[in-house]
Design an enzyme around this catalytic site. Sequence first.
Site, PDB file in Angstrom:
ATOM      1  NE  ARG A 137      43.407  36.654  51.510  1.00 49.62           N
ATOM      2  CZ  ARG A 137      42.848  37.201  50.337  1.00 49.62           C
ATOM      3  NH1 ARG A 137      42.674  38.586  50.037  1.00 49.62           N
ATOM      4  NH2 ARG A 137      42.096  36.424  49.729  1.00 49.62           N
ATOM      5  CD  GLU A 143      40.759  42.256  43.227  1.00 54.92           C
ATOM      6  OE1 GLU A 143      41.879  42.201  43.800  1.00 54.92           O
ATOM      7  OE2 GLU A 143      39.999  41.504  43.949  1.00 54.92           O
ATOM      8  NE  ARG A 178      38.696  38.469  50.083  1.00 58.75           N
ATOM      9  CZ  ARG A 178      37.572  38.908  49.747  1.00 58.75           C
ATOM     10  NH1 ARG A 178      36.670  39.324  50.451  1.00 58.75           N
ATOM     11  NH2 ARG A 178      36.918  38.555  48.592  1.00 58.75           N
TER      12      ARG A 178
END
Length: 185
Positions: free
Chosen positions: A113, A69, A61
């Site tokens: 992440r 998104e 990330r």
Amino acid sequence: MAVQWTTILVLLLMLAVVNHYRPDLFEFDVGLPQQKTPRKNGGGYDAIDGDSFRAGKIEVRLYGIDAPEYRQTCKTSNGGTQACGKMARDVLSALMRDQTVTCKTLEKDRYGRQVSVCSIGKTEINREMVRLGWALAYRKHAMAYIAAENEARNANRGIWRWEFEKPEDYRKRLRRVEGNLVGED
């Protein structure tokens, strides 16, 4: 001479102890592995959306930025829509195509992440996505990319060409909608 070696050994021991208790302080992903088998983007990286990607089993990330998104759309001036979430993902994918990506992991998020600052050569990917207008400076987590965001907005680049909902607000709205749907009979 013995004092110098003793000092070096003490420093190495201190680093080992700190690394044991806080490994995130020294965790570097140098040259995330390129896959031998080409993937969709022609390299070993699969962009998930405009601010995250996979390198093999590692999910990254990008720190301090917030891109639309994947399913998010932007409104055009004539009332139409643009698939700006998919477009942001495609820009990230194009940046990484056939490149070696180097990341410094700062922490892991609640999804496991690696939250990282990543670069291709001297180009920092996080900043470049904001500068190109495909991500916002995520002020909730960092202030480092505000100048790049202002540059993109003033130049009308990327999502700044259209009307859009901040990705964070889009996620919150979706959670409220999904929560209401789950609670209904």
